[in-house]
Design a protein around this motif. Sequence first.
Motif: not given
Length: 169
Positions: A167, A163, A13, A17
């Motif tokens: 982000d 991530r 997962s 992402q």
Amino acid sequence: MTVPYDAQTSIASLVDQLATLMTGRGQTLATAESCTGGMIAAACTDRAGSSEWFERGFVTYSNAAKQDSLGVSGELIERHGAVSEPVVAAMLDGTLAHSPADWAIAVSGVAGPGGGSDDKPVGTVYIGWLARNRPPEVVRYQFDGSRDEVRSQSVVAALVGLRERVDAG
């Protein structure tokens, strides 16, 4: 530092992402791995379509490989040890210098069961992230558990860290 990871979050997962974030921004990733031996690259390429955002991976387990493949200075390794912030920062620089990727992850650590020292016990892992035209960020982690657990925690920490940074823009 502990890994921000719970039972609800899987490596797959995290990769999903990252894939969404990176393809949405048109960015690519390259990795340089020592103690994880290519596990981060494998996790990324386990996902179908990863060629859109995963550029390449370097497995630089030995000091010679760090020097030959990434251009890390032998003097730097001698002075600080392969498991150190300066060496991981140099691995990041070498990864982007030897690839067209936008982002780099680099990892070097003592996964065990042997090889630790007083100031770098088993479970000590340095993980770094670098985006082009930004300074490198390197974090020291102290993981607990078996060799497999230290390596798995390193993969999770590397992916979570990337991530967060992608982000944040």
